[in-house]
Every structure is written in C-alpha cells, then in structure tokens.
Design an enzyme around this catalytic site. Structure first.
Site, PDB file in Angstrom:
ATOM      1  N   GLY A 514       0.789  -1.071   0.074  1.00  0.00           N
ATOM      2  CA  GLY A 514      -0.178   0.265  -0.365  1.00  0.00           C
ATOM      3  C   GLY A 514       0.834   1.310  -0.065  1.00  0.00           C
ATOM      4  N   ARG A 515      -0.155   2.382  -0.375  1.00  0.00           N
ATOM      5  CA  ARG A 515       1.061   3.471  -0.504  1.00  0.00           C
ATOM      6  C   ARG A 515      -0.130   5.033   0.214  1.00  0.00           C
ATOM      7  NH1 ARG A 515       4.823   5.210  -3.736  1.00  0.00           N
ATOM      8  NH2 ARG A 515       6.016   3.427  -4.162  1.00  0.00           N
ATOM      9  N   GLY A 516       0.536   5.469   0.819  1.00  0.00           N
ATOM     10  CA  GLY A 516      -0.251   6.569   0.990  1.00  0.00           C
ATOM     11  C   GLY A 516       0.127   7.324   3.008  1.00  0.00           C
ATOM     12  N   GLY A 519       3.744   7.895   3.775  1.00  0.00           N
ATOM     13  CA  GLY A 519       4.647   6.660   3.685  1.00  0.00           C
ATOM     14  C   GLY A 519       4.328   5.251   2.451  1.00  0.00           C
ATOM     15  N   VAL A 521       4.116   1.373   2.836  1.00  0.00           N
ATOM     16  CA  VAL A 521       3.858  -0.117   3.435  1.00  0.00           C
ATOM     17  C   VAL A 521       4.174  -1.052   2.980  1.00  0.00           C
ATOM     18  CG1 VAL A 521       2.036  -1.367   5.355  1.00  0.00           C
ATOM     19  CG2 VAL A 521       1.459   1.083   3.843  1.00  0.00           C
ATOM     20  N   LYS A 535       5.408   0.318   7.553  1.00  0.00           N
ATOM     21  CA  LYS A 535       4.889   1.214   7.045  1.00  0.00           C
ATOM     22  C   LYS A 535       6.344   1.856   7.393  1.00  0.00           C
ATOM     23  CE  LYS A 535       1.846   4.490   5.847  1.00  0.00           C
ATOM     24  NZ  LYS A 535       0.164   5.772   6.078  1.00  0.00           N
ATOM     25  N   ASP A 627      -8.967  12.038   8.339  1.00  0.00           N
ATOM     26  CA  ASP A 627      -9.142  11.176   6.741  1.00  0.00           C
ATOM     27  C   ASP A 627      -9.555   9.892   6.936  1.00  0.00           C
ATOM     28  OD1 ASP A 627      -7.928  10.791   4.498  1.00  0.00           O
ATOM     29  OD2 ASP A 627      -5.264  10.577   4.954  1.00  0.00           O
TER      30      ASP A 627
END
Ligand SMILES: *[C@@H]1O[C@H](CO)[C@@H](O)[C@H](O)[C@H]1NC(C)=O
Ligand SMILES: *[C@@H]1O[C@H](CO)[C@@H](O)[C@H](O)[C@H]1NC(C)=O
Ligand SMILES: *[C@@H]1O[C@H](CO)[C@@H](O)[C@H](O)[C@H]1NC(C)=O
Ligand SMILES: *[C@@H]1O[C@H](CO)[C@@H](O)[C@H](O)[C@H]1NC(C)=O
Ligand SMILES: *[C@@H]1O[C@H](CO)[C@@H](O)[C@H](O)[C@H]1NC(C)=O
Ligand SMILES: *[C@@H]1O[C@H](CO)[C@@H](O)[C@H](O)[C@H]1NC(C)=O
Ligand SMILES: *[C@@H]1O[C@H](CO)[C@@H](O)[C@H](O)[C@H]1NC(C)=O
Ligand SMILES: *[C@@H]1O[C@H](CO)[C@@H](O)[C@H](O)[C@H]1NC(C)=O
Ligand SMILES: *[C@@H]1O[C@H](CO)[C@@H](O)[C@H](O)[C@H]1NC(C)=O
Ligand SMILES: *[C@@H]1O[C@H](CO)[C@@H](O)[C@H](O)[C@H]1NC(C)=O
Ligand SMILES: *[C@@H]1O[C@H](CO)[C@@H](O)[C@H](O)[C@H]1NC(C)=O
Ligand SMILES: *[C@@H]1O[C@H](CO)[C@@H](O)[C@H](O)[C@H]1NC(C)=O
Length: 792
Positions: A514-516, A519, A521, A535, A627
């Site tokens: 994952g991203r965001g 950073g 993950v 992360k 968020d």
C-alpha cells in the site's frame, strides 16, 4: 490533677490585671466570663476546647474546636457567631446572673445569646462529646450547643427537625454559605443549594422517586445521628457506615464548603483527618459550585474547574459562586434569525426544562427554543429506552457539568452576530487548551484552496492531537498510578525494532502492499512469525525523542476497531511503524469485489463507528482522524473493520508536508466535510461527515470521489452522493414505492439484505453527512443508534 494546676494557677492571676496571661477553665458559673484569651476545656480528656477563635485580623468567633492538633490549624466544630465576628476589644463570653449566656462586643453590644433564664445555680461545661452544656444543679440541661449545629455533626449529636447544617464559605472563611443539610417537609434528609440567585435541592437526586433513592417518607420523627462506631442512621432510612467502621479516636460529619457531605475520621498514625464517607464522589455532581451559566468539569486529579458558557462572562471575577452572565443582549423578538446556537459536547444541564418534547427533529427543537423568549438553550438527545429524540429547552442554565458519559449535546443560544467570535472563545474553554495553530484559512472556493485548507487542517489537527494525546497520557498516568511505559509495553507488546530486523522481515522491502498517508507499506514476517504491515514513513520527524514521544502515545490507543501498532523503528534517518497485518486489506479494495454481503457491511459500519468514537472520546472529542475513507478502514480475516492511519499527521515533518504531492490528497477529497472549505471551526464532526459518506458508499456501492473509477457514471462528489441518495429515497416515496431502500442499495448485493437495518444505516449515514455541523450526531451517538438496532 493535671487539670487542677492550671486552674489554681489561673485563679492566682484572676485578681491581677495582666492581660497577656490566658486562663483555662473547666466550667463557668454565674457571674463569670471568658475573655478572648481564655479557654474552656472539656471535662475529662480536654479533647475539645471552647474559646475565642481568631478568624481574621482583629476578629474572633466564639468557637469549639478539637484541642489537638494544636498547630494553628484547629478543626472547628461549632461557632456561636459565625456570621458576626467580634473585634476582641472588651469582648466577653459570660454567664450572667440571670442565667443567660451572652457574647458581648466592645463592652455592651450583644452579639449572641442563649436566651436562657434560671434563678438557681447553674454552670456551663464542655463535655467530652464536644457539647457545650448549661446545666442546673439537679442536672437538667438548660441549653446545649448540640441543638444549634453550624456545619458539623459530632458523634451522638442528633440532627433534628429544628437543626440545619450550613456549610462555611471556605476553609478559612467560616461564615454561613450556600449548602444546607436539613429534614424537609417530606421527612427526608435533603441537601439544598441556596445561592445568590438560585435555590436547588439536589440530594437525594430529584430525578428519582424518593424510594428509588433508598429513602422513606412515612417516619415523621426526623432524627439522624452518627454513632460512635461510625454508623449513620436517619429516620428516613438513610444508613451507611464510615469506611473505618469501629471504635475510632474522633469522627465528625461536615457539610463541606463544596456542597459535599462528608465524614472525617482522625487517622491515629498521621494525626490527620481522612474522609471515610462522602455523599458524592463526582465533584461536579454538586450544583452551584460554579454558579449559573457555567460548566463544571473535573480534572483527572479530582480538581474541579469552572468555565463560563460560551458567550457568557464571570459576574464576579473573584468568586465563582456568582456564576456567569451573558456578554450579549438577546432580543426576545426573534422573528429575524437574530439568535443562533453553539454546540457543547458532553455537557448536561439537569432540570429547568421548559418542557420535555418528544419526536422533534433537530430543526424543530431549535425552532421550539427560538419561539420561547426565555429559552437559553436546549438539549437534544436520543432516548434509547423510548426510541426517539427528546428535546429539552432550558430556561435556566444551572448545575451544568461535563462528563464523557453524556451523549446528547447541549445547544446554547447566542445572538447570531456573536456566533463567530463566541465559537472561537469556546475553543479556549475546552480541555485541550494548546491548539496553538489557528485555523486561519482565507475563504476562497477554489480547488487549490481546498487542498491547502486540508493541509492546514492536518497541521492544526496535529497540534490538537499532540496536546490531546498528552492530556490523555497524563490522564492515564494519573489513573493508573505508577504504571509506567514499561508496563504498557509488556501489556500491548509495543516495542522498538531495529532497522535490520525490519529489513529482514520485509525481505529488503520487497512486498509493497500500500501507499499513502505519508509512506509506503510493506508486508513482513517478524522473527516471532507474526505477519506485520510495516510502514516506511517518508517525511517523519527526525528527532528520535520527539518521534518516540508521539509514537508511544499512538501506541496507547487500544481498541478492537483500531489497527494495533506493535512497534516502531527510529534509526538514523529511518522511521518505520509496525502494525498488525490485515488479511483482507482495506475496505476500498473489497467494496467493489462482491465479497461484502449486507451483514458484513453493517458490521463494518458499526465497527468503524466504534473505533472513531473511541478516538474522539478518549480525549473529549479532540483526537480527530481527519482522513476517514475506505482506504483507511482495514479488514481482518473475519471482515471486522479496523481504522488505520490515525494520529499520523503529527509524525510527519511539518516542513515536509508543504512538499506533499497534491495528487495523493485528491483521493480523500470526496470525503471532506464542508467545514474545510468554508473556514469553519474543525471539530470531531469532520470525521462524522466523512464516516457518513463512507457508509453511503458502503450501502450504494457508488464512489463519492472523482478520478479513481473507470466507470464515470458512478462518480459523484460527496454532496452529490448525498443528494442522489436523498433524491432516490424521495422519488420512491412519492411514487408510493414500499421499499425506497431498494433503489439505492448496491446492486451487487442482489437485493439480499435486511430492509430494516439498511434503513437505519441509511438514516444514520444521512444524518452524519448533514451539511449543518450541529445536526450531525457524535460518533458515540451513531454507535448507539446502530447498536440499539442490532439488539432489538
Ligand atoms: C495550616 O494550614 C495551612 C493551609 O492549609 C498550611 O499551609 C500550613 O502548613 C498548616 N500549618 C500546619 C502547622 O500544619
Ligand atoms: C466571608 O464571606 C462572607 C460572605 O461572602 C463575606 O461577607 C466576608 O467578608 C468574608 N470574610 C472574610 C474574612 O473574608
Ligand atoms: C422512626 O425513626 C426512628 C429513628 O430512626 C426510629 O427510632 C423509629 O422506630 C421509627 N419509627 C417507625 C414507625 O419506624
Ligand atoms: C455497618 O457495619 C455493621 C458491622 O459490620 C453491620 O452490621 C451493618 O449492617 C453495617 N451497616 C451498613 C449500613 O452497612
Ligand atoms: C465579589 O466577591 C467578593 C467575595 O465574595 C466580594 O467581596 C466582592 O464584593 C464581590 N464583588 C462584586 C462586584 O460583587
Ligand atoms: C418585534 O419586531 C417587530 C418587527 O420587527 C416590531 O414591529 C415590534 O415592535 C417588535 N416588538 C418588540 C417588543 O420589540
Ligand atoms: C433565517 O435563516 C434561514 C436559513 O438560514 C433562511 O432560510 C430564512 O430566510 C431566514 N429568515 C430571515 C427572516 O432572515
Ligand atoms: C414518534 O414518531 C414515530 C414515527 O414518526 C411514531 O411511530 C411514534 O409513535 C412517535 N412517538 C411519540 C412518542 O410520539
Ligand atoms: C502551548 O504551546 C506553546 C507553543 O508550542 C508553548 O509555548 C506553550 O507553553 C504551550 N502551553 C501549554 C499550556 O502547554
Ligand atoms: C538485501 O539487499 C542487500 C543490498 O542492497 C543485499 O546485499 C542482500 O543480499 C539483500 N537481501 C535479501 C534477503 O535479498
Ligand atoms: C524536516 O525536513 C527538513 C528537510 O526536508 C529538515 O531540514 C528538517 O530538519 C526536518 N525537521 C525535523 C523536525 O525533522
Ligand atoms: C506526484 O505523484 C505522482 C504519482 O505518485 C508522480 O507521478 C508525480 O511525479 C508526483 N509529483 C511530484 C511533484 O512529486
């Protein structure tokens, strides 16, 4: 024998005009008197002393006190003239030949008298019970101090229908104050607050029927007594034991200056007074202490804090008991939107309702309040027992206090013109005082500014969070005493990892999942075979100590619907976080995959709400996520949701944030509350809004965001999603379709869902996604509504 010596000594000096010597008596007979230096001691053990107690510069009250400890901080148990001190010049406490006991000031002014008469010989003595008694030669009691208590009831002293305990003004000012313990006309022992403006009987709890409070009204003898063993019994069946029940050196029951009724026992070892019973353990439960139009909150260390209701200011800046008064003028003639409302979370004002109105909408309740000239505000909450909202407009704001247990918000009425300024000053009153970054965003409705606002938010909220988390940390520390971080680490397994360890675990950071959120993950396997999500933070704070401070606070947040954080790594320039790995990835990945049936969706909505409610509540609403989106809701092997990425904003290097790639933020745009754009105060309601949108997405399978989807027809902005849902519902309603829900539920569920639950879910989501901040429920309320539905 020992007693006789001072008496003999003092009798030697009686004839000598040497005022610097004090005399000690064990009794007074007709014609004798005490001057300000003289004392009368109790008969056998001299436990008590009676005499003139200095209450101020040149002012004295005739009092009885415990002889020990004799350190200048005597414990007073009775006063003759508490409200009218004498000045000590030619002051006498005398037993006159008529049999009257009198306190005279300046030679002749009578300040206090017992009003007794006797032609036979009588004497005044102080008994070892602390009772000052005037007796005749045949042992009849003519008068006793036990009949007219001040704020203290001593063991075996009987509180009767004629006696009242009245609190003192403060520890040092002994004059009569506002709290009174007395037998009411209903034969029940009550405590009443009788303040400068308001009288309020608050004990036993007036909202309870008297026998639910454990009292009975039929026995009219109206007597109460604390016996020598520490057992209290009253004719209204109030009974209790002091916690040190048994034979004790000394006890006293006091109507304290803070409105609490307490029993104190003298601790033998330390020779200090310990509280061994008290009527209320929650200091803010006692009304009046902060006066009217105020909010009482108790700090973690039991200290009480008073603040004015937003828009109000202290009446007397030196004295809270006068409360606060409006700092504005409300026109009663409210045909033009001249007043508005400020929301107070977790605050409740008991009583003083203009009525209790059920089944009102938020707007209806608001208008109801506006229609009353003297409506000062209203409480609007969901009644779970009855299953509808109750609306309680208040004509007096008194006894208000803040507690996390309160759900229904309170709305305070202020003139519309004051609304903006008052809102900002309200923030200062909240617990998290150090939200130093002002939300100083110019209002320009351009996309760029939306994003800038968002960034500002992240910064500001980071500041909120830090202060809140610190407050929370402080609270937990206080609560758990000496529990150290070490303990926590053991309990939650939170620990530090070395960089090489994590490098190995992730096989050179080879499997990106994952991203965001600042950073990338990676998936990894720790040395103990736990699978972790690791992360790598891109722009994290560099100082290791700072980083650690932030991390350990996040590490403390512990809830089944929050992603668990196992540890961190801060080595050189590397900053990593180690989380539990979630088998099913994020909600975003699952939402369009046909794997989520209605039950799972309902559970996801509920679990997410729970996680957010926990974040909001642990620090009185101020741990904002900011968020909330499907990408940040992760699913475990049973599809139980866990909220991720909370508290991250403060880990990122602030100067770094300015360089953030804007395209990263675009994904969350669809979930942003309107407050961001309209320069309004940011509260936990921004998360509520985002949550509402997420739930709508969960139900409809329609994305509120632009750009991410291949199928353009599915793209809607948040407001468009909300109005789409509303429109479909209405449309179906107008056509008389029995099941409007069918029109909006994700077609991939193939019509297989529980109609009632889905309806509840839609309603909650629509409420959460209200434009009007005040009309949105809190996360806790959302949880409660969903839960209630589940249990019924
Ligand atoms: C008396 O009380 C005051 C205020 O509570 C305190 O500062 C002082 O130390 C006490 N004096 C003694 C001798 O205990
Ligand atoms: C004690 O409180 C009373 C009532 O508020 C006030 O009138 C009096 O001046 C106070 N006395 C002292 C010594 O402060
Ligand atoms: C009323 O209360 C008193 C004091 O507790 C008790 O002695 C008496 O028996 C009670 N009377 C009745 C009728 O219960
Ligand atoms: C107080 O303690 C005594 C002795 O332990 C006991 O008999 C009595 O029931 C207690 N009363 C209350 C009200 O707890
Ligand atoms: C404020 O309270 C103090 C203490 O009770 C009192 O002495 C003073 O007169 C009051 N001031 C006003 C303006 O009421
Ligand atoms: C209330 O407002 C109306 C219209 O603005 C005005 O005519 C009327 O005089 C006002 N009444 C009072 C008591 O101010
Ligand atoms: C009061 O405000 C509402 C909504 O903000 C608006 O629709 C209405 O026209 C206003 N009424 C007056 C008299 O200004
Ligand atoms: C509240 O409204 C609902 C539906 O609108 C209705 O079923 C319920 O009976 C009402 N309750 C009360 C107390 O009026
Ligand atoms: C609040 O933060 C500012 C700047 O970070 C700091 O100077 C101030 O001491 C803080 N105040 C409190 C009460 O912590
Ligand atoms: C990781 O990378 C380093 C050099 O970048 C290499 O020496 C090492 O063999 C790699 N380890 C694994 C497990 O791939
Ligand atoms: C943040 O990053 C900048 C460079 O991007 C660096 O100069 C600064 O020292 C960093 N600040 C902290 C607190 O780590
Ligand atoms: C922003 O991110 C995208 C994809 O992640 C990348 O292609 C682009 O170059 C980045 N822009 C900047 C200014 O860093």
């Amino acid at each position: 024998m020992a007693i006789l010596i001072p008496i003999l000594l003092s009798s030697l000096f009686i004839s000598l005009p040497l005022p610097s010597f004090s005399r000690t008596y064990t009794s007074l007979t007709k014609g004798s008197s005490l001057s300000t230096r003289d004392v009368l001691i109790s008969t056998r053990d001299a436990v008590f002393t009676a005499g003139f107690f200095r209450v101020g510069e040149n002012s004295y009250c005739f009092s009885i006190w415990f002889t020990q400890p004799n350190d200048g901080n005597q414990t007073i148990v009775w006063m003759a003239n508490r409200d009218q001190p004498v000045n000590g010049q030619h002051t006498k406490f005398s037993l006159q030949n008529s049999g009257n006991l009198e306190l005279t000031d300046a030679g002749q002014i009578s300040v206090w008298t017992s009003g007794t008469k006797s032609s036979s010989p009588i004497k005044l003595e102080l008994r070892d019970s602390g009772n000052l008694v005037l007796t005749t030669s045949d042992n009849q009691d003519l008068w006793q101090s036990f009949d007219s208590p001040t704020n203290t009831l001593l063991p075996d002293q009987i509180l009767t229908r004629n006696s009242i305990l009245v609190s003192s003004r403060s520890r040092t000012n002994h004059s009569s104050s506002f709290y009174k313990l007395y037998f009411g006309s209903d034969n029940v022992l009550h405590i009443r607050y009788e303040g400068p403006d308001i009288t309020n009987v608050f004990w036993p709890d007036p909202t309870l029927v008297i026998w639910d409070a454990g009292r009975l009204t039929y026995n009219s003898s109206k007597v109460a007594v604390l016996d020598s063993l520490g057992h209290f019994v009253s004719s209204d069946e109030l009974r209790f034991n002091s916690s040190d029940y048994g034979v004790s050196l000394q006890r006293r029951m006091v109507m304290d200056e803070d409105g609490n009724l307490r029993v104190y026992s003298l601790d033998k070892a330390s020779r200090t007074w310990q509280v061994t019973w008290q009527q209320s353990s929650e200091p803010c439960n006692i009304p009046g202490i902060c006066g009217a139009n105020s909010i009482c909150s108790s700090e973690p260390d039991g200290v009480r804090k008073c603040t004015c209701v937003p828009g109000y200011k202290m009446k007397n800046v030196t004295d809270w008991s006068y409360g606060c008064k409006p700092d504005f003028k409300l026109s009663c003639n409210d045909t033009t939107n001249s007043s508005g409302f400020i929301q107070l979370l977790n605050v409740q004002y008991p009583g003083y309702d203009l009525g209790s109105f059920t089944n009102y909408t938020f707007k209806g309740c608001k208008n109801l309040c506006l229609s009353y000239c003297d409506c000062k505000g209203f409480q609007y909450k969901f009644d779970f027992v009855k299953g509808y909202y109750s609306c309680n407009p208040k004509f007096i704001l008194f006894g208000g206090y803040r507690s996390n247990d309160f759900q229904g918000p309170m709305y305070i009425r202020v003139p519309t013109v004051n609304l903006k300024t008052v809102k900002s000053s309200q923030d200062l009153n909240l617990q998290c005082r150090n939200q130093t970054v002002p939300l100083n965003r110019p209002y320009e409705k351009k996309t760029q500014d939306w994003i800038k606002s968002y960034l500002w938010c992240t910064l500001a909220v980071g500041a909120f969070e830090i202060s809140c988390l610190l407050a929370y940390l402080f609270k937990t520390r206080k609560r758990s005493g000496s529990r150290t971080q070490g303990y926590l680490q053991v309990a939650t397994g939170f620990r530090k990892f070395s960089y090489s360890e994590l490098k190995k675990a992730t096989r050179n950071f080879s499997e990106e999942i994952g991203r965001g959120g600042g950073g990338v993950v990676y998936k990894g396997m720790l040395s103990d075979n736990r699978v972790a999500a690791i992360k790598y933070l891109k722009e994290a704070i560099q100082g290791e100590a700072e980083f650690l401070a932030e991390i350990s606070t996040i590490g403390r947040l512990n809830h089944m619907n929050l992603i668990e954080i196992w540890g961190y790594c801060a080595e050189g320039k590397h900053r990593l976080l180690v989380y539990e790995y979630m088998e099913h990835g994020s909600l975003a990945e699952n939402l369009y995959s046909d794997k989520l049936d209605w039950k799972k969706r309902y559970e996801i909505a509920l679990g997410t709400a729970r996680g957010l409610a926990y974040l909001h509540e642990e620090c009185l609403e101020w741990v904002l996520h900011c968020d909330v989106k499907p990408q940040n809701i992760l699913l475990n092997s049973e599809y139980q949701p866990k909220v991720a990425d909370f508290g991250l904003s403060k880990l990122l290097n602030r100067s770094g944030i300015d360089n953030l790639n804007f395209s990263k933020i675009r994904g969350t745009r669809g979930y942003m509350a309107p407050e961001w754009a309209f320069n309004l105060p940011i509260t936990s309601k921004v998360d509520v809004y985002s949550y509402g949108i997420v739930v709508l997405e969960l139900i409809t399978g329609r994305r509120p965001t632009g750009g991410n989807s291949n199928d353009d027809s599915n793209d809607v902005e948040p407001r468009r999603l909300v109005s789409w849902v509303k429109g479909k519902m209405q449309e179906a309603d107008e056509r008389g379709s029995p099941m409007p829900i069918v029109k909006i539920v994700d077609p991939s569920m193939n019509g297989d869902f529980d109609m009632e639950r889905m309806e509840i879910l839609v309603n909650v989501a629509l409420q959460c996604a209200e434009e009007d901040v005040d009309a949105r429920p809190t996360m806790r309320q959302a949880v409660d509504i969903l839960l209630h539905q589940e249990n019924s």
